[in-house]
Design an enzyme around this catalytic site. Structure first.
Site, short mmCIF file in Angstrom:
data_model
loop_
_atom_site.label_atom_id
_atom_site.label_comp_id
_atom_site.label_asym_id
_atom_site.label_seq_id
_atom_site.Cartn_x
_atom_site.Cartn_y
_atom_site.Cartn_z
N ASN A 84 0.93 -1.15 0.03
CA ASN A 84 -0.05 0.13 -0.20
C ASN A 84 0.99 1.36 0.17
O ASN A 84 2.29 1.08 -0.19
CB ASN A 84 -1.15 0.01 1.17
CG ASN A 84 -2.27 0.55 0.90
OD1 ASN A 84 -2.39 1.49 0.01
ND2 ASN A 84 -3.22 0.05 1.42
N HIS A 112 18.58 -4.14 9.34
CA HIS A 112 20.12 -3.55 9.94
C HIS A 112 19.43 -2.23 10.69
O HIS A 112 18.27 -1.87 10.77
CB HIS A 112 20.66 -2.91 8.84
CG HIS A 112 20.04 -1.60 7.90
ND1 HIS A 112 19.03 -1.85 7.05
CD2 HIS A 112 20.26 -0.40 8.18
CE1 HIS A 112 18.75 -0.46 6.59
NE2 HIS A 112 19.46 0.49 7.29
N ALA A 156 -1.76 -3.06 13.38
CA ALA A 156 -1.62 -1.64 12.86
C ALA A 156 -0.57 -1.19 13.98
O ALA A 156 -1.01 -1.01 15.27
CB ALA A 156 -2.61 -0.97 12.57
N THR A 161 9.86 -6.90 17.02
CA THR A 161 11.39 -7.11 17.36
C THR A 161 11.77 -8.60 17.46
O THR A 161 12.86 -8.87 17.86
CB THR A 161 11.49 -6.30 18.85
OG1 THR A 161 10.78 -6.88 19.69
CG2 THR A 161 11.45 -4.91 18.29
#
Length: 182
Positions: A84, A112, A156, A161
């Site tokens: 999107n 990174h 959303a 992580t």
């Protein structure tokens, strides 16, 4: 438009997909592979360094202002992937996006981080793998070293992580598993 800058080739894609694909093949050769049946809106920008590799499967659909930077790594986008508005993908090592993924507005995918213990030009990298049929909600951030299993949903605004197993819903900052489904 093609701009040469510091060994990074930049090509702004337009609606003329056959012509664009031909130009990309002429400039990049084996560095670049793209399937057919793709629809690209205006202001899509792809930057590919001299050592970078980019592979995009059939049926890739983008909205406007999608930005892809492959800085020496390998980016692989599967078949029937939808990106999107304002999606940003930056690859220095490896990013793999599986078949049938749906990526919402303003999603950022990076493999990174800057190594703040050294100078600002140093990076820490780790591959990102996004399985097939994954739905990533608007404003989500996918960080380095993350694996998202097949069929998962990322809420959303989430910051992913850690790895997300297959067929799970993950959301939050940092993202946590909310629900698993069969």
């Amino acid at each position: 438009m093609i701009v040469f800058k510091r060994a990074v080739y930049k090509l702004a894609l337009t609606g003329r997909t056959r012509w664009t694909r031909l130009v990309w093949r002429l400039f990049y050769g084996k560095q670049f592979a793209m399937g057919g049946r793709w629809k690209i809106r205006k202001d899509v920008q792809i930057e590919l360094s001299a050592k970078g590799r980019l592979s995009i499967g059939d049926g890739w659909i983008t909205r406007s202002r999608v930005s892809i930077l492959v800085e020496g790594g390998q980016l692989s986008i599967g078949k029937d992937v939808f990106c999107n508005h304002d999606v940003s993908i930056t690859c220095m090592e490896q990013v793999t996006i599986g078949d049938g993924c749906k990526i919402g507005d303003r999603v950022t995918i990076v493999d990174h981080d800057h190594d703040y213990r050294k100078d600002l030009e140093s990076f820490v990298t780790a591959p990102v793998w996004i399985g097939s049929r994954v739905w990533i909600g608007a404003g989500a951030v996918i960080t380095r070293g993350v694996t998202i299993g097949d069929g998962s949903v990322i809420g959303a605004g989430s910051v992913v992580t850690q790895d997300v197993p297959p067929k799970c819903i993950a959301a939050g900052v940092p993202a946590r598993i909310i629900k698993s489904y069969p």
